[in-house]
Write a protein that holds these residues in place. Structure first.
Motif, PDB file in Angstrom:
ATOM      1  N   TRP A 226       0.814  -1.219   0.000  1.00 19.50           N
ATOM      2  CA  TRP A 226       0.000   0.000   0.000  1.00 19.50           C
ATOM      3  C   TRP A 226       0.848   1.271   0.000  1.00 19.50           C
ATOM      4  CZ3 TRP A 226      -0.289  -3.841   3.782  1.00 19.50           C
ATOM      5  CH2 TRP A 226       0.325  -3.584   5.006  1.00 19.50           C
ATOM      6  N   ARG A 230       1.668   4.566  -7.751  1.00 23.45           N
ATOM      7  CA  ARG A 230       1.131   3.882  -8.928  1.00 23.45           C
ATOM      8  C   ARG A 230       0.971   4.854 -10.083  1.00 23.45           C
ATOM      9  NH1 ARG A 230      -4.163   1.010  -7.698  1.00 23.45           N
ATOM     10  NH2 ARG A 230      -4.601   2.881  -6.484  1.00 23.45           N
ATOM     11  N   GLY A 234      -2.970   2.593 -12.620  1.00 23.68           N
ATOM     12  CA  GLY A 234      -3.020   1.755 -11.415  1.00 23.68           C
ATOM     13  C   GLY A 234      -1.865   0.795 -11.235  1.00 23.68           C
ATOM     14  N   PRO A 236       1.628  -0.469 -10.035  1.00 26.45           N
ATOM     15  CA  PRO A 236       2.632  -0.020  -9.068  1.00 26.45           C
ATOM     16  C   PRO A 236       3.965   0.283  -9.752  1.00 26.45           C
ATOM     17  CG  PRO A 236       2.219  -2.395  -8.863  1.00 26.45           C
ATOM     18  CD  PRO A 236       1.218  -1.857  -9.835  1.00 26.45           C
ATOM     19  N   GLN A 253       1.112  -5.916  -7.691  1.00 29.19           N
ATOM     20  CA  GLN A 253      -0.080  -5.662  -8.515  1.00 29.19           C
ATOM     21  C   GLN A 253      -1.257  -6.526  -8.075  1.00 29.19           C
ATOM     22  OE1 GLN A 253      -0.617  -3.527 -11.590  1.00 29.19           O
ATOM     23  NE2 GLN A 253      -2.550  -4.031 -10.586  1.00 29.19           N
ATOM     24  N   TRP A 255      -1.865  -7.478  -5.089  1.00 27.41           N
ATOM     25  CA  TRP A 255      -2.406  -6.849  -3.885  1.00 27.41           C
ATOM     26  C   TRP A 255      -3.340  -5.701  -4.279  1.00 27.41           C
ATOM     27  CZ3 TRP A 255      -2.977  -2.252  -1.447  1.00 27.41           C
ATOM     28  CH2 TRP A 255      -3.380  -2.300  -0.093  1.00 27.41           C
ATOM     29  N   TRP A 256      -2.886  -4.878  -5.242  1.00 24.14           N
ATOM     30  CA  TRP A 256      -3.706  -3.728  -5.651  1.00 24.14           C
ATOM     31  C   TRP A 256      -4.997  -4.177  -6.336  1.00 24.14           C
ATOM     32  CZ3 TRP A 256      -3.733   0.972  -3.858  1.00 24.14           C
ATOM     33  CH2 TRP A 256      -2.577   1.461  -3.246  1.00 24.14           C
ATOM     34  N   PHE A 259      -7.207  -4.913  -3.633  1.00 24.79           N
ATOM     35  CA  PHE A 259      -7.644  -3.638  -3.049  1.00 24.79           C
ATOM     36  C   PHE A 259      -8.793  -3.032  -3.848  1.00 24.79           C
ATOM     37  CE2 PHE A 259      -7.408   1.024  -2.969  1.00 24.79           C
ATOM     38  CZ  PHE A 259      -7.603   1.253  -1.603  1.00 24.79           C
ATOM     39  N   THR A 260      -8.712  -3.145  -5.162  1.00 26.92           N
ATOM     40  CA  THR A 260      -9.732  -2.568  -6.036  1.00 26.92           C
ATOM     41  C   THR A 260     -11.131  -3.041  -5.668  1.00 26.92           C
ATOM     42  OG1 THR A 260      -8.100  -2.527  -7.790  1.00 26.92           O
ATOM     43  CG2 THR A 260     -10.394  -2.299  -8.454  1.00 26.92           C
ATOM     44  N   GLU A 263     -12.137  -0.872  -2.802  1.00 26.43           N
ATOM     45  CA  GLU A 263     -11.786   0.543  -2.866  1.00 26.43           C
ATOM     46  C   GLU A 263     -13.005   1.457  -2.712  1.00 26.43           C
ATOM     47  OE1 GLU A 263      -9.378   1.504  -6.251  1.00 26.43           O
ATOM     48  OE2 GLU A 263      -8.806   3.436  -5.354  1.00 26.43           O
ATOM     49  N   GLY A 276      -0.002   5.781  -1.966  1.00 23.82           N
ATOM     50  CA  GLY A 276      -0.554   4.689  -2.750  1.00 23.82           C
ATOM     51  C   GLY A 276      -1.316   5.134  -3.972  1.00 23.82           C
ATOM     52  N   SER A 277      -1.567   6.431  -4.106  1.00 24.42           N
ATOM     53  CA  SER A 277      -2.220   6.875  -5.340  1.00 24.42           C
ATOM     54  C   SER A 277      -1.430   8.041  -5.905  1.00 24.42           C
ATOM     55  CB  SER A 277      -3.661   7.293  -5.048  1.00 24.42           C
ATOM     56  OG  SER A 277      -3.679   8.273  -4.025  1.00 24.42           O
TER      57      SER A 277
END
Ligand SMILES: O=c1ccn([C@@H]2O[C@H](COP(=O)(O)OP(=O)(O)O)[C@@H](O)[C@H]2O)c(=O)[nH]1
Ligand SMILES: O=c1ccn([C@@H]2O[C@H](COP(=O)(O)OP(=O)(O)O)[C@@H](O)[C@H]2O)c(=O)[nH]1
Ligand SMILES: [Mn+2]
Ligand SMILES: [Mn+2]
Lengths: 278, 278
Positions: A226, A230, A234, A236, A253, A255-256, A259-260, A263, A276-277
């Protein structure tokens, strides 16, 4: 036929969140566990000091929230550690042994991500864990199977207060306490249950060959998924070059991607800063 | 009571030297093995192309020198690997299985250093090896116990020519061939038989705690101990900072201490350039 206790109430997955920083990891982990359709209970041990947003998000995705003391003065067990402030977080993890309403628990660090079903871990005995990459004759304490017991809990706390921990964390302590792990083959979980992609730099071909078998990724080390910046699509952004860096980024990726799925529900609660963004 | 064969002729330690660069490693390794007072034979597999100085030094410290082909055209086994030039060095290591005058052999890479007696390894069965730090469910092929056999040798060569090696070296190949290693606890050597100090960066506290138990150091990776620059008092100069770097440098220093015992006899033969000295 289920007995008086259904399977889901005998067994639990548990993690730990002592501050808001790790809450996002725990929420993603719980969501990934649910996606495996596990029938078992999801428990989050958490510090009472967590902010209301994080607590709200955790309450939505876990079945049970269990507040645990993170300060020495707050419980008698911790009192025994007076003069050992370095062991505070270590001691907090030990509270998983107090979950005696469950017969067996699989503990997972909040910086782990479950990629496929792992319910078969409940067939294992205490203390089962996977080898640590840095010194594979000890286990990594980011994923382990245990039997909750107040007796074991108190013995662990006493052990910690007498001996301390040679690595300053729960891993050194638990390895000393469960020292027979190295010589008890049944307790050695396959590495795929706790893959630390930081060691990808050591042996990229193995990660490339076996990455499809990974059941649990553990983002051990200073940079948690996190915390990655990115790109606008999106992906990383990583420093790693070549195949090793690619494998690590691919896991970050994943993990993200997990997360999506949460989100829109919790992103605003879990990321107060723009970490993280981009 | 010894049988018709004495222990020392049934068992051998073997290493491999395909070029002058690795000869110094092998000479230091043989000297360190002798210092353990092992009764077993010391064998060096070597490329016939080695320079006369290196060959002379190896002949002084090993009991037996066994020339092995490093080029595909030189033997029929290698002919099967036509079109796989990447597997040349891999195939060379496999020649240790041709040492059928010995019942059992412990193979050690030329970049290993034995710190204490390891004769108990001959109680182990083929294929015994220690976990690889990068992916601990496979073994590191820098130290392993084997039973020489022409049949096994030919099967390995055939396997290599059909399947290749997923890591481009002998480790990937041997792990595929001896795939039951991961699930046969008796074959898993304790990590202290093959400690790769490059992973010190991952987990320095474990290295500090266990360094007194290390039996064999393996300087796997691009920088071999003989390539370190040294200060005028002989200390290796390393880039590593903090406790992790200290542990690695300490182990490199142990290699140089072992080198010192042979420096006056062989130093001039083994270092034609000024690499390793300042
Ligand atoms: O400030 C902290 C540090 C740790 N943890 C919990 O303790 C675990 C172990 O710490 P971490 O994963 O950071 O250690 P590593 O695996 O990197 O050694 C985390 O995953 C969290 O579950 C936490 O809640 N807050
Ligand atoms: O050019 C070479 C490369 C390798 N080797 C032998 O093959 C072993 C394996 O190679 P290396 O140790 O360099 O691989 P690493 O352990 O670093 O993966 C060496 O220790 C030597 O015994 C050799 O003689 N010449
Ligand atoms: Mn962790
Ligand atoms: Mn090597």
């Amino acid at each position: 036929m289920p007995g008086p206790l259904t399977t889901s109430s005998r067994f639990a997955y548990a993690t730990l969140v002592t501050n808001d920083t790790y809450a996002v990891g725990a929420v993603v982990l719980a969501t990934a566990l649910r996606a495996t359709r596990t029938p078992h209970t999801l428990v989050c041990l958490h510090a009472p000091e967590l902010g209301p947003e994080a607590t709200h998000a955790l309450a939505e995705v876990f079945d049970e929230l269990v507040p645990v003391a993170t300060r020495r003065s707050a419980d008698t067990a911790n009192l025994q550690l007076l003069g050992r402030p370095d062991l505070d977080v270590t001691l907090t993890k030990l509270h998983v042994w107090t979950l005696t309403q469950y017969e067996k628990v699989v503990f997972l660090d909040a910086d782990t991500l479950v990629l496929m079903g792992i319910d078969e871990l409940f067939d294992r005995e205490e203390l089962s864990a996977a080898p640590d990459c840095g010194w594979p004759d000890i286990f990594n304490s980011g994923v382990f199977v245990l039997r909750p017991s107040m007796d074991t809990f108190h013995r662990l706390v006493e052990f910690a207060s007498e001996r301390g921990s040679w690595d300053g964390g729960d891993q050194g302590l638990l390895n000393d306490f469960f020292a027979s792990w190295a010589t008890t083959p049944d307790r050695r979980l396959p590495f795929v249950y706790n893959v630390t992609p930081t060691s990808v730099y050591t042996y990229a071909p193995a990660f490339q060959r076996f990455q499809g078998d990974i059941k649990v990724v553990h983002f051990a080390g200073p940079t948690k998924p996190w915390q990655y910046a990115r790109t606008s699509d999106g992906s990383p952004i990583g420093k790693g070059q070549g195949p090793a860096g690619d494998v690590l980024l691919n896991l970050v990726q994943r993990w993200w991607t997990a997360f999506t799925t949460i989100e829109s529900r919790f992103g605003h609660l879990l990321f107060k800063s723009n970490v993280g963004s981009t």
